[in-house]
Design an enzyme around this catalytic site. Structure first.
Site, PDB file in Angstrom:
ATOM      1  N   ASP A   1       0.822  -1.215   0.000  1.00 32.44           N
ATOM      2  CA  ASP A   1       0.000   0.000   0.000  1.00 32.44           C
ATOM      3  C   ASP A   1       0.856   1.264   0.000  1.00 32.44           C
ATOM      4  O   ASP A   1       0.733   2.133   0.879  1.00 32.44           O
ATOM      5  CB  ASP A   1      -0.921   0.029   1.222  1.00 32.44           C
ATOM      6  CG  ASP A   1      -1.814  -1.192   1.339  1.00 32.44           C
ATOM      7  OD1 ASP A   1      -2.047  -1.857   0.323  1.00 32.44           O
ATOM      8  OD2 ASP A   1      -2.269  -1.476   2.465  1.00 32.44           O
ATOM      9  N   GLU A  52     -12.097  -0.901  -2.390  1.00 37.45           N
ATOM     10  CA  GLU A  52     -11.426  -0.110  -1.363  1.00 37.45           C
ATOM     11  C   GLU A  52     -10.309   0.705  -2.000  1.00 37.45           C
ATOM     12  O   GLU A  52     -10.184   0.799  -3.219  1.00 37.45           O
ATOM     13  CB  GLU A  52     -10.864  -1.025  -0.269  1.00 37.45           C
ATOM     14  CG  GLU A  52      -9.827  -2.009  -0.754  1.00 37.45           C
ATOM     15  CD  GLU A  52      -9.326  -2.916   0.369  1.00 37.45           C
ATOM     16  OE1 GLU A  52      -9.962  -2.980   1.430  1.00 37.45           O
ATOM     17  OE2 GLU A  52      -8.288  -3.564   0.160  1.00 37.45           O
TER      18      GLU A  52
END
Length: 528
Positions: free
Chosen positions: A66, A293
């Site tokens: 991420d 998401e």
């Protein structure tokens, strides 16, 4: 948390230990042009022999998950979710940083946060005390540190970060209770090289809207308790206004305007203050548990659109990247096929998907991206983790190998971003002509298949302007040197001088990337 039980799933996924290297052995790429020397990156995709904490100076892009990327002076700085193979980072702080001058070689810099700020526990327990009936405090919360986003705002760098409390709201079982809330916090820094961050407290949190109870009827009850899950922040500045885009699975993706002075919402007095939904997946009226998401939003002044990048599906294998665009921050966000993603339409195009070129294991879990532009060159880039597939021989828990990936982005003639099939290696770019494309290629047309890597077929571009796909005559191709667009049949693609990471030894090659009319990526790599 990103989704119920995701913390547990992720902990299992990264519990690996060292194994043997599994690399390609077949050279398939052409040599550089005569007289040119370009060594290119040589670090291994299987970094498990270097995965321990005492070897972090050698990690380069190993153990990345991420990422968010921002530039200061001559350096690109990357920050990330707490994640590492075998949990090597445990006990060494949170939201780790690294930096690079060339997007290829990265220097490890350590953590940006020593421990969870006290306000996280205090805020959670204050909210528990106000519930009806009031709930007792949680004295020792279980924290997860996820998905930072760093942006330069004025003369300061702001890090929006996620801290998740993964304890059940009541009891000890996730089968009977939703987990506690997530928080997005803010820290600021004026000099990224010094890596000193000052915490500024809470920005927003997961908040129930009163529609559902925190009690679950069983493990198949996915009607989420919170309206928006306060995780995966992305921030964009539009003139004098700033917006937080956030969300993960619980009822979709939200946008909320921020006070530019504080970097926080103007108020959080009612559930309406927690944001407006700008994207969802499926039947939004009845579906409070949506497989999307990690919103990342950017504006491209050359096209006049805001682009909302989304991660679809579970993060271990199936993760894939989608994008939609709008002329307004609040949407509607429309896909390449005309679908209204703000109303729950499936988002197309798909930018990345699990894939495999020959002579390599390939990559899965390629999503939750950072999109950034180099102000010095104007070039755009995509960065995310890529994971090795499950059950690669010789590597214990191979799917826990998380290699940071940077890919250059170009924009199609109709204004959609395409990612280079090969990771960025700073390969010198040359002027290409049609003759350069004649030869054999691997082509992957990525159909969306859950947890299935897409594989290549042989594409032969012939000197007479025709091509075969899988040995079957299939039509005509051409190259427009002025626009740098390669047309193979009806698919128009952007092209690169690239680095063949799957070859051994690695060498230069050419690549192309485009979309079908429906938004499926078409990736090509020249092999001779």
């Amino acid at each position: 948390m990103k989704r119920l039980l995701s913390i547990t799933f992720f902990a299992l996924l990264i519990a690996g230990c060292s194994g043997d290297e599994n690399t390609a052995t077949v050279p398939v790429t052409p040599t550089p042009p005569e007289g040119e020397t370009f060594p290119g990156p040589t670090y291994a995709d299987n970094y498990t022999p270097l995965a321990s904490w005492n070897q972090n100076s050698q990690w380069n892009l190993a153990n990345v998950h991420d990422p968010t990327v921002v530039k200061q002076s001559n350096y690109f700085y990357m920050y990330q979710t707490d994640a590492s193979y075998g949990n090597a980072h445990d006990g060494h702080g949170h939201f780790f940083a690294r930096r690079s001058t060339d997007l290829v070689n990265w220097e490890y810099m350590g953590s940006t946060m020593a421990a969870a700020p006290a306000w996280v526990k205090d805020s959670m327990n204050a909210k528990r005390a106000r519930m009806e009936p009031a709930l007792p405090p949680i004295d020792n919360p279980n924290y997860g540190y996820w998905a930072p986003c760093v942006r330069k705002i004025g003369n300061v760098y702001r890090m929006y970060y996620s801290i998740v409390i993964s304890n059940p709201i009541v009891g000890t079982s996730f089968d009977t209770s939703w987990s506690e809330r997530a928080f997005i916090g803010l820290a600021e820094c004026t000099d990224l090289a010094a890596n000193v961050w000052v915490d500024k407290g809470m920005v927003i949190c997961s908040e129930p809207d009163g529609v559902e109870s925190y009690i679950r009827s069983g493990p198949d009850d996915w009607s989420g308790y919170f309206k928006f899950n306060a995780i995966d922040p992305s921030v964009i500045e539009v003139g004098a206004q700033q917006y937080l885009i956030y969300g993960s699975w619980h009822t979709g993706i939200a946008a909320v305007e921020l006070d530019p002075t504080t970097g926080k919402p103007f108020q959080l007095q009612s559930i309406a203050d927690y944001g407006t939904r700008i994207a969802g997946r499926g039947n939004l009226a009845n579906n409070r548990w949506q497989g999307l998401e990690a919103p990342e939003i950017i504006y491209n002044p050359d096209t006049g659109y805001y682009y909302l990048f989304l991660a679809y599906d579970e993060l271990g294998v199936a993760y894939n990247t989608r994008v939609a665009r709008s002329q307004s921050i609040y949407g509607p966000y429309i896909g390449i096929d005309g679908g209204n993603v703000s109303e729950g339409a499936e988002c197309w195009p798909m930018v990345t998907h699990p894939y495999k070129f020959n002579n390599h294991t390939g990559w899965v879990g390629i999503a939750h991206c950072a999109i950034f532009q180099d102000d010095a060159t104007g070039k755009w880039y995509y960065s995310s983790q890529g994971r090795l597939p499950e059950n690669v021989p010789g590597i214990n828990v191979s799917n826990a190998v998380m290699m940071g990936q940077v890919r250059e982005i170009q924009w199609t003639p109709d204004g959609w971003p395409v990612a280079n099939p090969e990771r960025y290696a700073a390969v010198p770019q040359t002027d290409l002509v049609a003759a350069d494309f004649v030869g054999a290629w691997e082509q992957i047309t990525m159909q969306y298949q859950y947890r299935v890597q897409q594989t290549s077929v042989t594409l032969q571009l012939r000197a007479d302007g025709t091509y075969t796909l899988g040995g079957i005559p299939s039509g005509n191709w051409s190259y427009d040197a002025a626009t740098k667009v390669l047309s193979v049949g009806s698919v128009q693609s952007k092209v690169w001088n690239a680095w063949n990471w799957e070859a051994s030894p690695r060498k230069r090659t050419l690549t192309f990337s485009g979309y079908t009319a429906g938004g499926q990526p078409v990736w090509g790599k020249k092999v001779n």
